[in-house]
Design an enzyme around this catalytic site. Sequence first.
Site, PDB file in Angstrom:
ATOM      1  N   HIS A  53       0.594  -0.902  -0.112  1.00  0.00           N
ATOM      2  CA  HIS A  53      -0.138   0.310  -0.046  1.00  0.00           C
ATOM      3  C   HIS A  53       0.889   1.235   0.296  1.00  0.00           C
ATOM      4  O   HIS A  53       2.054   0.686   0.064  1.00  0.00           O
ATOM      5  CB  HIS A  53      -1.370   0.322   0.846  1.00  0.00           C
TER       6      HIS A  53
ATOM      7  N   HIS B 293       1.552   3.905   1.708  1.00  0.00           N
ATOM      8  CA  HIS B 293       1.411   4.720   2.736  1.00  0.00           C
ATOM      9  C   HIS B 293       3.881   4.934   2.685  1.00  0.00           C
ATOM     10  O   HIS B 293       4.049   3.902   2.244  1.00  0.00           O
ATOM     11  CB  HIS B 293       1.639   3.897   4.383  1.00  0.00           C
TER      12      HIS B 293
ATOM     13  N   ASP C 171       6.438   4.346   4.986  1.00  0.00           N
ATOM     14  CA  ASP C 171       7.032   3.829   5.223  1.00  0.00           C
ATOM     15  C   ASP C 171       7.274   2.323   4.763  1.00  0.00           C
ATOM     16  O   ASP C 171       7.944   1.820   5.081  1.00  0.00           O
ATOM     17  CB  ASP C 171       6.449   3.712   6.702  1.00  0.00           C
ATOM     18  N   HIS C 172       6.312   2.566   3.408  1.00  0.00           N
ATOM     19  CA  HIS C 172       6.103   1.068   2.181  1.00  0.00           C
ATOM     20  C   HIS C 172       7.111   2.343   1.466  1.00  0.00           C
ATOM     21  O   HIS C 172       6.844   0.451   0.576  1.00  0.00           O
ATOM     22  CB  HIS C 172       4.710   0.557   2.610  1.00  0.00           C
TER      23      HIS C 172
ATOM     24  N   HIS D 211      -7.086  -1.567   5.923  1.00  0.00           N
ATOM     25  CA  HIS D 211      -6.541  -1.251   5.607  1.00  0.00           C
ATOM     26  C   HIS D 211      -7.121   0.164   5.996  1.00  0.00           C
ATOM     27  O   HIS D 211      -8.527   0.478   5.533  1.00  0.00           O
ATOM     28  CB  HIS D 211      -4.695  -1.397   5.492  1.00  0.00           C
TER      29      HIS D 211
ATOM     30  N   ASP E 156      -0.175  -3.974   6.139  1.00  0.00           N
ATOM     31  CA  ASP E 156      -0.817  -2.838   6.993  1.00  0.00           C
ATOM     32  C   ASP E 156      -2.376  -3.824   7.037  1.00  0.00           C
ATOM     33  O   ASP E 156      -3.318  -3.581   5.683  1.00  0.00           O
ATOM     34  CB  ASP E 156      -0.627  -2.149   7.142  1.00  0.00           C
TER      35      ASP E 156
ATOM     36  N   HIS F 267       6.197  -5.627  12.137  1.00  0.00           N
ATOM     37  CA  HIS F 267       5.413  -4.436  12.185  1.00  0.00           C
ATOM     38  C   HIS F 267       4.716  -4.236  12.964  1.00  0.00           C
ATOM     39  O   HIS F 267       3.459  -3.807  13.776  1.00  0.00           O
ATOM     40  CB  HIS F 267       4.006  -4.667  11.592  1.00  0.00           C
TER      41      HIS F 267
END
Lengths: 282, 282
Positions: free
Chosen positions: B44, B46, B48-49, B121, B190, B248
């Site tokens: 996804h 975000h 941090d990914h 998510h 996530d 995570h």
Amino acid sequence: MLPGLHIKASTGESILIDAGEGTQLQLSKAEISINRIDAILITHMHGDHVFGLPGLLENMSLTGRTKPLLIIGPRGLDDYLVNSFQSTYFAPRYKLYYLRVRGFGSTNIGKLRIEWFPACHTVEAYGYKVVYYKRPKLSKEKLAKKGLYNNPLTSTLLEKGRIKYKGKTITLEEVMKEPGREYCIAYTGDTAPCTWVLEAVSRCDLLFHEATFASDHQYEAWAYGHSTAGDAALIAREAGVGKLVLYHYSTRYKENYNVLLEEARNVFLHTELGADLAEYTV
Amino acid sequence: MLPGLHIKASTGESILIDAGEGTQLQLSKAEISINRIDAILITHMHGDHVFGLPGLLENMSLTGRTKPLLIIGPRGLDDYLVNSFQSTYFAPRYKLYYLRVRGFGSTNIGKLRIEWFPACHTVEAYGYKVVYYKRPKLSKEKLAKKGLYNNPLTSTLLEKGRIKYKGKTITLEEVMKEPGREYCIAYTGDTAPCTWVLEAVSRCDLLFHEATFASDHQYEAWAYGHSTAGDAALIAREAGVGKLVLYHYSTRYKENYNVLLEEARNVFLHTELGADLAEYTV
């Protein structure tokens, strides 16, 4: 590691120059609080100088930053950040100000003056100077003689250099114990040897000049908008700086960075090799 | 550290799932060659990914990659990359293919099948399954009895499950020594506990399920589209997976990640705590 510089002023200001991937990790290792940073200065829009920025800005928000942040950088930086924020569903919770640099210019952050100047790279690029002006110290004795000790007019004197007092002109020099002076740190970003840089960094105390190659790759250096260690040292000598710190080495020298150091020291003795997490005091 | 998974198949394929900032550094520590990677799967959008992705793709180009790369991910990933490339004056020297995932689906990479499934998510998000089908082993003796030993028809038999030979139907089961089976690794990205995930990961050998919180933050977990360790373990148990690896974690548990492990093991015994650079074999 990727290049970058953090400047912490004795007056409290905290300035970061460039933010390649992993900058957050390095700041954390150096125990620099990201939420105390007042401004981030970006030299140019190559990935190794900006890919750490979106994550850094996001983490500031996640860790509760409320203090506004000033971002200074060249054309395209604003689009880059806005696109990155939109793509990753992010909006900062603090105020983010953006100042686009062009040509030569300056702005103030707290008690520091930030100056930018064009560098000679393959894309639009800037170097930065962080300047702190230390005011002259006045002599109690000399002030007392003029009847000015503890007189609020001294601040006007410090600011304007002269005042009229009891019908007489008194100049700063007459009552000075120690002259004022500027402390200056300059950071070139990526650049070939460049007259703009030479002029801008004149007489700086500390010059961070890139040195991607040694003179065995002189042509390659200039062709890709970079400098050799010798180039950097020549700039340092001609500009009359106090100390030169080399950085942004090509990994081809990783077995022996001293090649770069020796080449530079032949031209300018007060040269050091920059290193990850190294600290310098001006 | 930021979550991510690298899968190296015995058949040679190299797959990376998610690319937060610093992924390059972790790959380098794990001695995984970035230019052998066949595909990068993004769960996804975000930060941090994905914040490690532009630098990784650029470094592939700088280090001479010529092999094409497949990027698989949700809506917005293509814009994110194109914007990032444009902002930083970059174009890859290798071919970059992009596959946008939607709902449930699959594609093949070498001898692996990649499946994606929606996760639950706060933004559009997917989990991935990497599946390897090991073909049945045939019995020499049983083949010989049927007069099929070293007969090219056996490959048709393996493929279709049955053949006609000398007027008779011969099924795979009749000449099999060992049945085929699928090896499956699933990665949730996530997600809150999610029926789509539950169905998709059914009977996988290895499930990487996020576990951001312990059940003391059950509400917070679901509200932010995350799972507790207990949630993850329930999914693992209901789906009948071979082993569960948690990852995570919220940093609030950094003093004692065993809280998460214990909570999960109370529900599903075959649970481990994922760790930076940890390796698992299926």
